[in-house]
Each structure stands twice: as C-alpha cells, then as structure tokens.
Design a protein around this motif. Sequence first.
Motif, PDB file in Angstrom:
ATOM      1  N   TRP A  78       0.844  -1.207   0.000  1.00  0.00           N
ATOM      2  CA  TRP A  78       0.000   0.000   0.000  1.00  0.00           C
ATOM      3  C   TRP A  78       0.877   1.255   0.000  1.00  0.00           C
ATOM      4  CZ3 TRP A  78      -5.248  -0.126   2.914  1.00  0.00           C
ATOM      5  CH2 TRP A  78      -5.976   1.026   2.635  1.00  0.00           C
ATOM      6  N   ILE A  79       1.895   1.256   0.844  1.00  0.00           N
ATOM      7  CA  ILE A  79       2.773   2.431   0.927  1.00  0.00           C
ATOM      8  C   ILE A  79       3.532   2.650  -0.376  1.00  0.00           C
ATOM      9  CG2 ILE A  79       4.884   3.293   2.030  1.00  0.00           C
ATOM     10  CD1 ILE A  79       3.767   2.128   4.659  1.00  0.00           C
ATOM     11  N   GLN A  80       4.034   1.567  -0.969  1.00  0.00           N
ATOM     12  CA  GLN A  80       4.762   1.702  -2.236  1.00  0.00           C
ATOM     13  C   GLN A  80       3.852   2.255  -3.329  1.00  0.00           C
ATOM     14  OE1 GLN A  80       7.998   1.441  -2.929  1.00  0.00           O
ATOM     15  NE2 GLN A  80       8.385   1.034  -0.767  1.00  0.00           N
ATOM     16  N   ASP A  81       2.595   1.850  -3.325  1.00  0.00           N
ATOM     17  CA  ASP A  81       1.650   2.381  -4.307  1.00  0.00           C
ATOM     18  C   ASP A  81       1.420   3.873  -4.074  1.00  0.00           C
ATOM     19  OD1 ASP A  81      -0.186   2.382  -6.433  1.00  0.00           O
ATOM     20  OD2 ASP A  81      -1.865   1.966  -5.099  1.00  0.00           O
ATOM     21  N   ASP A  82       1.219   4.258  -2.805  1.00  0.00           N
ATOM     22  CA  ASP A  82       1.034   5.677  -2.482  1.00  0.00           C
ATOM     23  C   ASP A  82       2.267   6.495  -2.845  1.00  0.00           C
ATOM     24  OD1 ASP A  82      -1.528   5.408  -1.569  1.00  0.00           O
ATOM     25  OD2 ASP A  82      -1.039   5.412   0.552  1.00  0.00           O
ATOM     26  N   TRP A  83       3.422   5.880  -2.765  1.00  0.00           N
ATOM     27  CA  TRP A  83       4.685   6.548  -3.084  1.00  0.00           C
ATOM     28  C   TRP A  83       4.922   6.634  -4.594  1.00  0.00           C
ATOM     29  CZ3 TRP A  83       8.497   4.510   1.163  1.00  0.00           C
ATOM     30  CH2 TRP A  83       8.917   5.580   1.946  1.00  0.00           C
ATOM     31  N   GLY A  84       4.040   6.006  -5.372  1.00  0.00           N
ATOM     32  CA  GLY A  84       4.195   6.041  -6.816  1.00  0.00           C
ATOM     33  C   GLY A  84       5.133   4.995  -7.358  1.00  0.00           C
ATOM     34  N   ASN A  85       5.229   3.842  -6.657  1.00  0.00           N
ATOM     35  CA  ASN A  85       6.088   2.737  -7.094  1.00  0.00           C
ATOM     36  C   ASN A  85       5.231   1.486  -7.352  1.00  0.00           C
ATOM     37  OD1 ASN A  85       8.412   4.383  -6.597  1.00  0.00           O
ATOM     38  ND2 ASN A  85       8.314   3.826  -4.441  1.00  0.00           N
ATOM     39  N   PRO A  86       4.461   1.480  -8.440  1.00  0.00           N
ATOM     40  CA  PRO A  86       3.519   0.379  -8.674  1.00  0.00           C
ATOM     41  C   PRO A  86       4.186  -0.987  -8.800  1.00  0.00           C
ATOM     42  CG  PRO A  86       3.715   1.766 -10.632  1.00  0.00           C
ATOM     43  CD  PRO A  86       4.406   2.474  -9.526  1.00  0.00           C
ATOM     44  N   LYS A  87       5.367  -1.033  -9.417  1.00  0.00           N
ATOM     45  CA  LYS A  87       6.047  -2.313  -9.596  1.00  0.00           C
ATOM     46  C   LYS A  87       6.382  -2.954  -8.243  1.00  0.00           C
ATOM     47  CE  LYS A  87       9.947  -4.421 -12.065  1.00  0.00           C
ATOM     48  NZ  LYS A  87      11.146  -4.165 -12.899  1.00  0.00           N
ATOM     49  N   GLU A  88       6.936  -2.142  -7.336  1.00  0.00           N
ATOM     50  CA  GLU A  88       7.274  -2.635  -6.005  1.00  0.00           C
ATOM     51  C   GLU A  88       6.009  -2.999  -5.230  1.00  0.00           C
ATOM     52  OE1 GLU A  88       8.439   0.006  -7.430  1.00  0.00           O
ATOM     53  OE2 GLU A  88      10.627   0.064  -7.274  1.00  0.00           O
ATOM     54  N   ALA A  89       4.958  -2.192  -5.418  1.00  0.00           N
ATOM     55  CA  ALA A  89       3.694  -2.456  -4.724  1.00  0.00           C
ATOM     56  C   ALA A  89       3.116  -3.803  -5.142  1.00  0.00           C
ATOM     57  CB  ALA A  89       2.700  -1.334  -5.015  1.00  0.00           C
ATOM     58  N   ILE A  90       3.109  -4.079  -6.438  1.00  0.00           N
ATOM     59  CA  ILE A  90       2.571  -5.350  -6.947  1.00  0.00           C
ATOM     60  C   ILE A  90       3.351  -6.524  -6.368  1.00  0.00           C
ATOM     61  CG2 ILE A  90       2.359  -6.790  -9.020  1.00  0.00           C
ATOM     62  CD1 ILE A  90       1.619  -4.227 -10.565  1.00  0.00           C
ATOM     63  N   ALA A  91       4.672  -6.375  -6.283  1.00  0.00           N
ATOM     64  CA  ALA A  91       5.509  -7.462  -5.740  1.00  0.00           C
ATOM     65  C   ALA A  91       5.126  -7.766  -4.291  1.00  0.00           C
ATOM     66  CB  ALA A  91       6.980  -7.083  -5.824  1.00  0.00           C
ATOM     67  N   PHE A  92       4.933  -6.726  -3.488  1.00  0.00           N
ATOM     68  CA  PHE A  92       4.533  -6.941  -2.091  1.00  0.00           C
ATOM     69  C   PHE A  92       3.132  -7.548  -2.007  1.00  0.00           C
ATOM     70  CE2 PHE A  92       7.766  -3.627  -0.780  1.00  0.00           C
ATOM     71  CZ  PHE A  92       8.492  -4.478   0.056  1.00  0.00           C
ATOM     72  N   TYR A  93       2.218  -7.029  -2.835  1.00  0.00           N
ATOM     73  CA  TYR A  93       0.848  -7.555  -2.821  1.00  0.00           C
ATOM     74  C   TYR A  93       0.805  -9.028  -3.235  1.00  0.00           C
ATOM     75  CZ  TYR A  93      -1.355  -2.958  -2.145  1.00  0.00           C
ATOM     76  OH  TYR A  93      -1.776  -1.748  -1.638  1.00  0.00           O
ATOM     77  N   GLN A  94       1.602  -9.390  -4.222  1.00  0.00           N
ATOM     78  CA  GLN A  94       1.613 -10.783  -4.684  1.00  0.00           C
ATOM     79  C   GLN A  94       2.112 -11.710  -3.571  1.00  0.00           C
ATOM     80  OE1 GLN A  94       0.232 -12.016  -7.164  1.00  0.00           O
ATOM     81  NE2 GLN A  94       0.166 -10.559  -8.847  1.00  0.00           N
ATOM     82  N   GLN A  95       3.121 -11.251  -2.836  1.00  0.00           N
ATOM     83  CA  GLN A  95       3.621 -12.061  -1.718  1.00  0.00           C
ATOM     84  C   GLN A  95       2.550 -12.219  -0.640  1.00  0.00           C
ATOM     85  OE1 GLN A  95       7.787 -11.176  -0.277  1.00  0.00           O
ATOM     86  NE2 GLN A  95       7.635  -9.552  -1.807  1.00  0.00           N
ATOM     87  N   SER A  96       1.851 -11.138  -0.336  1.00  0.00           N
ATOM     88  CA  SER A  96       0.810 -11.221   0.696  1.00  0.00           C
ATOM     89  C   SER A  96      -0.348 -12.089   0.213  1.00  0.00           C
ATOM     90  CB  SER A  96       0.319  -9.828   1.086  1.00  0.00           C
ATOM     91  OG  SER A  96      -0.411  -9.224   0.038  1.00  0.00           O
ATOM     92  N   LEU A  97      -0.685 -11.982  -1.080  1.00  0.00           N
ATOM     93  CA  LEU A  97      -1.797 -12.761  -1.638  1.00  0.00           C
ATOM     94  C   LEU A  97      -1.512 -14.266  -1.537  1.00  0.00           C
ATOM     95  CD1 LEU A  97      -4.536 -12.560  -3.072  1.00  0.00           C
ATOM     96  CD2 LEU A  97      -3.303 -12.497  -5.255  1.00  0.00           C
ATOM     97  N   GLU A  98      -0.281 -14.649  -1.827  1.00  0.00           N
ATOM     98  CA  GLU A  98       0.098 -16.071  -1.737  1.00  0.00           C
ATOM     99  C   GLU A  98      -0.108 -16.607  -0.315  1.00  0.00           C
ATOM    100  OE1 GLU A  98       4.079 -16.676  -3.165  1.00  0.00           O
ATOM    101  OE2 GLU A  98       3.636 -15.754  -5.123  1.00  0.00           O
ATOM    102  N   ILE A  99       0.269 -15.799   0.658  1.00  0.00           N
ATOM    103  CA  ILE A  99       0.116 -16.237   2.051  1.00  0.00           C
ATOM    104  C   ILE A  99      -1.359 -16.296   2.441  1.00  0.00           C
ATOM    105  CG2 ILE A  99       0.615 -15.663   4.462  1.00  0.00           C
ATOM    106  CD1 ILE A  99       3.209 -14.347   3.503  1.00  0.00           C
ATOM    107  N   TYR A 100      -2.120 -15.262   2.058  1.00  0.00           N
ATOM    108  CA  TYR A 100      -3.550 -15.257   2.393  1.00  0.00           C
ATOM    109  C   TYR A 100      -4.258 -16.480   1.814  1.00  0.00           C
ATOM    110  CZ  TYR A 100      -3.340 -10.433   4.187  1.00  0.00           C
ATOM    111  OH  TYR A 100      -3.072  -9.314   4.918  1.00  0.00           O
ATOM    112  N   GLU A 101      -3.917 -16.827   0.581  1.00  0.00           N
ATOM    113  CA  GLU A 101      -4.535 -18.004  -0.047  1.00  0.00           C
ATOM    114  C   GLU A 101      -4.096 -19.288   0.652  1.00  0.00           C
ATOM    115  OE1 GLU A 101      -3.377 -17.375  -4.119  1.00  0.00           O
ATOM    116  OE2 GLU A 101      -5.338 -16.526  -4.638  1.00  0.00           O
ATOM    117  N   LYS A 102      -2.835 -19.321   1.063  1.00  0.00           N
ATOM    118  CA  LYS A 102      -2.285 -20.505   1.735  1.00  0.00           C
ATOM    119  C   LYS A 102      -2.977 -20.757   3.077  1.00  0.00           C
ATOM    120  CE  LYS A 102       2.066 -22.237   3.710  1.00  0.00           C
ATOM    121  NZ  LYS A 102       3.501 -21.928   3.952  1.00  0.00           N
TER     122      LYS A 102
END
Length: 491
Positions: free
Chosen positions: A284-308
Amino acid sequence: MLSNKPLDQFKEIPEIDRQRIVEFNQESFDQLLTFVDIVPDNAFDLGFIQSNFAKDRDAIIQALINHPDCQDMQFEIWDFPDSDMRFLMDEILKVLPTVEVQADKKLIFIVRGVENAIGMTGEYPPMLVDFNWVRDAYPVKVPHLMLFCLPDYAITRVANFAPDFWAWNSGTFVFKTPANTRDDAISQTLDARKGISNCEVPEKQERIDLLKRLLIEYTPSNGREQTHEDLKTRIRVLNDLAIAYRSRSEYSTATYYLKQALDLVKDDEDFISLKANTLYQLGWIQDDWGNPKEAIAFYQQSLEIYEKIGDVQGKAATLHNLAIIYANQGDVEKAIAFYQQSLEIYEKIGDVQGKAATLHCLAGIYANQGDVEKAIAFYQQSLELKEKIGDVQGKAASLHQLAGIYANQGDVEKAIAFYQQSLEVEEKIGNVQGKAASFAMLGQLLADEKGDFDKALNYLQQSLEILQHLRSPDAEIVKEIIADVQAGAGL
C-alpha cells in the motif's frame, strides 16, 4: 505549546489506581520519597521518574504530592509536549517567573512531556544537544529539585546523548508497569473497534502515543525476557503504528515500523498471518509513493500467504488494491476482474467496509469510461455504506470523487459543496494527502468558474505546501496551476 497547570486541572487518578502503582513499586516509591525529602531547598538537584505510561506516571505524581511526608513541599508540574522543542531552558525561563512560591515550603519542579522532543529514533536530538550546552545554567537559573518523568527509552537517550547534563542526575526511580495498564492500552488500540485511520486527529495522536508506549513495554530491554506472546503483540503494535502513520501520509515512518515487523516475523509459521499483513501494508505504501512495480511485488507475496492460510478477507483486500494499480495503469479489464473477485468475497463474508471500498473504485472506472449515471449510483451506494459503518476516511474519498463528477458536468455549486464536505472530514482525521487534493480542486474551481482568484490562490498555496512537505511529484503540477491562475488574475 507548553502548559503549566496546577494538579487539580489534570485528570484525577482514582485512589485505587494510585495505590496499585505504588504497591506494585513500593521500593521505588519509598526511594523517591526519601530523595525529595533529603534534597535541600533552594539547591539544584536532578532526578528521573521512569514510567512508560502516562496514566501510571500521573498516578505516581499524585501519590507523591498527596503523601503525608510531602505536605511541606510545593510541587509545580510543567508540561512541555512540543515535539519540535529545542531549547527547554528558554521555555522554563518563560514560566518560572509565574510561579507563586509558598512560604516555608520546599519547591520542587516536575517536568512531563519532553519525551516527544527526545524521540525514539535517530541520533542527537536537538533538545539533548542543547542540554549539554546549557547544563551549567540549571543550578543558577533553577536552584531547586527537578524531577523529569520519562519512559525508559527517553531516559536511555538522555544518558547517551546528553552525558554532561546526565552527570547532574542524583537518582533514577524505575516504576514497572502493572499488567492492567498494558491490558487497558491494548484494548484501546490493538483491540479497539474503530480503526485508527478513522480517528480524528486528537484521538489518533492519543492512540499513537499508547502504541509507542506499548512498543516500549514489549521490546526486550533492561534484562526483560520476551515471550512468544510478547513478540506477537510487538509485531501487532508495529503494524498498527505503520497504519497510523500511513493514514497521515508519513510514509517513511510507516515503512520504518513495517520493516521492523518484517524482520521479527521472519519465517515463523505462528506469525504467518502477521507477515501477510505487513507485506500488504508495504504494498500500500509503495503504491502511495508512486512505485507500482514494487507495490505489486509486495501484494503478490501477501496474496500467496492469504490463499495458503485461507484468509479470505485478506485475499479480498489484496485483490482490491491490485485492481487499483491496474486501473491506474490503464488495464481496465484486469482491474474490473480483480474488483469483481474482491466484491464477490466481501459480499459472501458480509464485509461492508470492503464492499463500500470496492463499489467506490468501480464507480471511478465507470466515471473514466464516461458512464456518469452508473458512476454516481455506485459512489452513492458506497457513501451510504461508509456512513453506516462510520468509515470517515472512505466517506471523504467518496465525497471528493462525487465533487469531481459534478465539476465535470458543470454543476459548480454542488462540486464546491462536496469538496468542502470532503475537506472538513480530511481535516478532522488528519488526512493531509486528501486535504492537498481537495485544496487543489477547490482552487481550480474558484479560479476557473468563479473568478475568485484570491481565495483560489489561498487554497492552491495550502495544497502546494502539503505536497512539498510530502515530497509528492504532484507539487509541480500545482505550481503550474498557481502560475496559470496568477497569469489569469494579472499578477
């Protein structure tokens, strides 16, 4: 700002709470009583009362003042809570002449609040540097006993960064925190029903202060051992502090706390849910900071754990935020698909706040596609849900977007009214980024549609100041708007 108030103007601590903290720390309290008794009147001396929670600190002070052995003493309580304070001696000299000295009583000064200027991190706080420079002035200017009330980290920082001043110290009285104090703080912060993002500024600051004090309590120091549950609480506190600072657009501070949390969770399976939440917040912070690529990477990691781990609420929130990024990148189809997945989960589990947020974002997509009726309908649905559950931050966002739609349709009065409502909410909760956006839009409307250049420039300047403080790239855009308005006004 500082205050110098007599004790009866501060919140009275119930006698049972005063007794509890004293009995829990009887030896330290007895030592403190002896200290204030043996120090001569009209002679400078320095002592420190270590207490990590304001409620306990005030209970100790009141127990001291009301003790039978202290009835021949005059206690003056000074508050210096300004986090930007640099010169404590200057502030003391402003209030010292106002003290009405009582005859035949020993004068003792109790100082509270300077931990805000000392800070928890960083080297050489300006106030402590000044402590060293003016240390020899204290016995001359303040020839009386001074008791500084500070949490343990602040006392450590005084000793480390103001060693010359610390050399005056004649006694440090350590008061341990009773379990009920920690439990109360947890119920008011970690277990509170209302999220910290939706708190108004004074309550938000109070919650932040409590979280910081909890962090002190659950961080191993002074020989304290850390249990598994203590570590879990510490990680939760770090995450909540990050959320609080993110809601104030203080992204560097928020990231600082999240990185600490991420270091603590490591690969411990017991903390896997906390790890997912930490990664989500970093995204969320990386997205607010204008770093979408980094934000997606963090979100994908969190999504994998949430699904697990089967955390459907966390999964829905992450899908929602990924959709925001894809929408901003112009990948509308992907964004809508993610929003629909998110909305489906929110409706299934009855998460009204999540549903409201997703409806809000879908409304934005329809607005961009020119489907104004559908956009307004979705924003209105979202707004109704947010008002129902008390999501004031979300309410401000929906009001802001509705204002934009009405402005584009030429309904200037309605647009200004909605922007004003949005601004009012943003100011209450301390959402500075939202304030900057509302100020900018109001400035443009007033200049372009009303010709009220003075008021427009005032709003735009306020927006620019906030954006520059946040180091936002949008500051350059607002600068250009200001230049255009000034040209239009013939300035």
